[in-house]
Design a protein around this motif. Structure first.
Motif: not given
Length: 261
Positions: A27, A32, A52, A55-56
């Motif tokens: 990540s 970011s 993940l 996180d996306f």
């Protein structure tokens, strides 16, 4: 026939997932910003995307095996945040085309780079990965390559049944001798960093057999009518190394992250 024909049930249940420490490194390799986009190449049953998923914002998971993709869909869709999108793509890494204007911030290739036309894939990724995006190639060692007493015995038993050479479905595994870092350094993603994450696991006879049946070198159909005999001999072999059906494994994930200069 797919190289992983008949393995999907075992793959989803018995393949070890992605440790939290590995997911954190992956990540952190992506810029970011929002939306944050992930392309998981050779997703299998979606283990990387699952690790993940929070996180996306946009995730595309690609694989050539329709059964694997169906298992990934079933696992990932219920976990998807309401604000995120998920697309399962039935395509090879060499042929995958992202939606128009879609640029992944991170591309993950886990336990799959050895199956790919590596130079071609990296050149194609250069056409659509975000300018400040990265490519992560990573994996842990399979039972075939990691050496311990009980693994060595099980590998020898597999070779007795299926031949000395490591199988790859109906064919033979073609080993790549060059380190993946070198391959990345010769690609557009030539700025490479490496991370190593140690992993300790405890297996049982059931989970060892389940893992083996998830692989291309010991898929159930390869044993044919001798599958029951193999299971019996494997259980007897493993019993020589443990009196309580527990088997320690010390492994590690090696992560290579490539970025453009």
């Amino acid at each position: 026939m797919s190289t992983f024909e008949g393995t999907v049930e075992h793959y989803r249940k018995y393949r070890p997932g992605i440790p939290d420490d590995v997911a954190t490194i992956l990540s952190a390799a992506a810029p970011s910003r929002r939306p944050r986009r992930l392309l998981d190449v050779g997703t299998g049953t979606g283990l990387v995307a699952e690790a993940l998923i929070g996180d996306f914002d946009d995730i595309i998971a690609a694989d050539t095996d329709a059964e694997m993709l169906a298992a990934a869909e079933a696992a990932l869709r219920p976990e998807l945040p309401a604000t995120s999108t998920l697309l399962l793509s039935h395509a090879s890494a060499e042929e995958f085309e992202p939606p128009a204007g879609w640029q992944p911030d991170l591309v993950t290739i886990c336990r799959a780079f050895h199956w790919l036309d590596q130079e071609t894939v990296l050149q194609r990724l250069d056409q659509y990965v975000a300018p400040d995006g990265s490519v992560a190639i990573f994996g842990d060692n399979s039972f075939w390559t990691v050496v311990s007493d009980w693994k060595t015995a099980i590998r020898s038993l597999i070779q007795q049944y299926l031949g000395e050479q490591r199988r790859a479905g109906a064919g033979v595994f073609q080993h790549h001798n060059r380190p993946y870092s070198e391959i990345l350094q010769e690609s557009p993603f030539s700025v490479v960093e490496e991370h190593r994450v140690p992993v300790h696991r405890v297996w049982s006879t059931e989970s060892i057999l389940g893992y083996l049946y998830s692989t291309s070198f010991a898929a159930p159909h390869l044993f044919g009518e001798r599958l029951t005999d193999f299971e019996r001999e494997a259980a007897d072999t493993l019993a020589r190394f443990s009196d309580n059906d527990t088997f320690d494994e010390h492994n590690e994930f090696l992560i290579r992250i490539g970025r453009r200069p």
